[in-house]
Design an enzyme around this catalytic site. Structure first.
Site, PDB file in Angstrom:
ATOM      1  CB  SER A 209      38.998  44.802  40.103  1.00 58.69           C
ATOM      2  OG  SER A 209      39.633  44.064  41.115  1.00 58.69           O
ATOM      3  CB  ALA A 210      37.734  46.634  45.406  1.00 60.82           C
ATOM      4  CG  HIS A 211      43.135  44.308  43.495  1.00 64.34           C
ATOM      5  ND1 HIS A 211      44.414  44.350  42.981  1.00 64.34           N
ATOM      6  CD2 HIS A 211      42.437  43.483  42.689  1.00 64.34           C
ATOM      7  CE1 HIS A 211      44.480  43.558  41.908  1.00 64.34           C
ATOM      8  NE2 HIS A 211      43.282  43.021  41.716  1.00 64.34           N
ATOM      9  CB  THR A 250      28.215  33.633  52.615  1.00 58.51           C
ATOM     10  OG1 THR A 250      27.376  32.526  52.930  1.00 58.51           O
ATOM     11  CG2 THR A 250      28.164  34.661  53.719  1.00 58.51           C
ATOM     12  CB  CYS A 337      59.573  34.528  34.483  1.00 58.90           C
ATOM     13  SG  CYS A 337      61.012  35.504  34.829  1.00 58.90           S
TER      14      CYS A 337
HETATM   15  C1  LIG Z   1      43.782  43.568  37.159  1.00 56.80           C
HETATM   16  C2  LIG Z   1      42.966  43.479  35.932  1.00 56.80           C
HETATM   17  C3  LIG Z   1      42.010  42.473  35.769  1.00 56.80           C
HETATM   18  C4  LIG Z   1      41.805  41.378  36.794  1.00 56.80           C
HETATM   19  O1  LIG Z   1      41.270  41.868  37.968  1.00 56.80           O
HETATM   20  P1  LIG Z   1      41.325  41.010  39.330  1.00 56.80           P
HETATM   21  O2  LIG Z   1      40.346  41.706  40.212  1.00 56.80           O
HETATM   22  O3  LIG Z   1      42.734  41.104  39.816  1.00 56.80           O
HETATM   23  O4  LIG Z   1      40.920  39.620  38.994  1.00 56.80           O
HETATM   24  C5  LIG Z   1      41.241  42.481  34.625  1.00 56.80           C
HETATM   25  N1  LIG Z   1      41.421  43.422  33.681  1.00 56.80           N
HETATM   26  C6  LIG Z   1      42.327  44.398  33.795  1.00 56.80           C
HETATM   27  C7  LIG Z   1      42.464  45.408  32.722  1.00 56.80           C
HETATM   28  C8  LIG Z   1      43.147  44.448  34.918  1.00 56.80           C
HETATM   29  O5  LIG Z   1      44.063  45.410  35.011  1.00 56.80           O
END
Ligand SMILES: *Cc1c(COP(=O)(O)O)cnc(C)c1O
Length: 398
Positions: A209-211, A250, A337
């Protein structure tokens, strides 16, 4: 010194495992694709489309090479790792259900893996959830024992999002290969922080995941091996044939460009950055342990991401602790929570941490923009708040 203090802003962000800020270079790389290069990557007959398509394929190639995939076509863009995990596990379940109905995963996986497995159990699949030891690691003998003639998939994450513990993926890959079973790895937390190599680890499917690596939110990828063996997946989204017919829609070109740039930066800076971040983490840990007794570390210290520290403070109340630090330190707590109460982390539970201790656990996650001034400030803050709470506690005896 005063210069440095002046430049430090509150609150301090120490939650890099929840998400990372975008690297400014990533944003710069993305901007032209929101402006002049706005084409649809599927428009093959004019320069707007071709420019977009070229940018997508450049990013795909960078990402493939970053995880040592053989072929850029093994990278499928998704909306993030939640989708990649869903895609991998459901895609294998649907495609290979004739071959078997058993999967193996781990109790400490991310919710996006565990929820899919629970869903599949309702559909008649059998899932083994391997336990972990006090260090957070799986036992390879237990994994071997769990494999049956019906097992079609092993899904084990590389590094854990709460405790940063690194599982022995190369050994798991070998075991999967010997048994002729697919191995899916959630590498969201490791990619860009420590070396991650799909071929060296015998991985068939991998989610990133990029973020979580200084790129934009809402873009991720699934690696799907094409050869030795070829992995076939049921499509996730039926549509216009994008992404090798596996995921229509897209493409989000600017986000994909940003992802590619994030990977380029990680590739060149990862080794140095890991060293620096480990230094800061070590400093944080030692300042906390110098200032306080009865601090418990969760998870292996040795097999751990450089930027993660997860510790509990005995003899205090978690809710009070977070109330006193929240305005200044952006960290994660071991309790989430729910509507009626505080749910203790299932990851820490799986390590055998008792509930009262889970509620005082703090996950510090450090990253690219963390400074030593911030670490000094955070450590002093935690130490003074915990001391203050303990002074009022009837249970704490110095
Ligand atoms: C953040 C995370 C995800 C989910 O990724 P998203 O791009 O936010 O959907 C999956 N697995 C792990 C271990 C993560 O830390």
């Amino acid at each position: 010194m005063t210069e440095m203090v002046k430049s430090m802003k509150l609150p301090i962000y120490l939650d890099y495992q929840a998400t990372t800020p975008m690297d400014p270079r990533v944003l710069e790389a993305m901007l032209p694709y929101y402006k002049e290069y706005f084409g649809n990557a599927a428009s093959r007959h004019h320069p707007f489309g071709l420019k977009a398509k070229q940018a997508v394929e450049d990013a795909r190639a960078k990402i493939a090479s970053f995880i040592n995939a053989e072929d850029p076509e093994e990278i499928i863009f998704t909306s993030g790792a939640t989708e990649s995990n869903n895609f991998a596990i459901r895609g294998i379940a649907e495609m290979y259900r004739e071959k078997g109905n058993h999967m193996i995963t781990v109790a400490t996986e991310h919710k996006s893996v565990l929820s899919v497995c629970q869903h599949l159990e309702e559909k008649g699949f059998k899932v083994t959830y391997l336990p972990v030891d006090r260090e957070g690691l799986i036992n390879l003998c237990e994994l071997k024992t769990a494999i049956t003639g019906n097992t079609i998939l092993i899904s084990v994450m590389h590094a854990n999002n709460e405790i940063g513990v690194i599982q022995p993926i190369a050994e798991i890959g070998e075991m999967a290969k010997a048994a002729g079973i697919f191995f899916h790895c959630d590498a969201v937390q490791s990619a860009g922080k420590i070396p991650f190599d799909v071929r060296a680890a015998g991985i068939h499917l991998a989610s990133i995941s990029a973020h979580k690596m200084y790129g934009p939110k809402g873009i991720g990828a699934l690696y799907v091996r094409k050869q030795n063996p070829r992995v076939r997946l049921a499509p996730l989204v039926y549509g216009g044939g994008q992404e090798m017919n596996l995921r229509g829609g897209t493409l989000n070109v600017p986000a994909i460009v940003g992802f590619g740039e994030a990977v380029r930066i990680a590739k060149t800076e990862m080794a140095e950055e890991a060293k620096r971040v480990l230094g800061l983490r070590t400093e944080l840990h030692s300042m906390i342990c110098k200032g306080l007794d009865c601090v418990d570390l969760h998870g292996s210290l040795e097999k751990r991401l450089p930027g993660n520290l997860n510790v509990s403070f005995e003899f205090i109340e978690g809710e009070l602790l977070f109330k006193l630090i929240n305005q200044e330190l952006a960290v994660s707590s071991g309790s989430a929570c729910s509507s009626t109460s505080l749910e203790p982390s299932y990851v820490l539970k799986a390590l055998g941490v008792r509930e009262s201790l889970i509620h005082t656990s703090v996950r510090f996650s450090l990253g690219r923009f963390t400074t030593s001034e911030e670490i000094d400030y955070a450590a002093n803050k935690i130490v003074s708040v915990v001391q203050e709470l303990r002074e009022k506690s009837p249970f704490y005896k110095k």
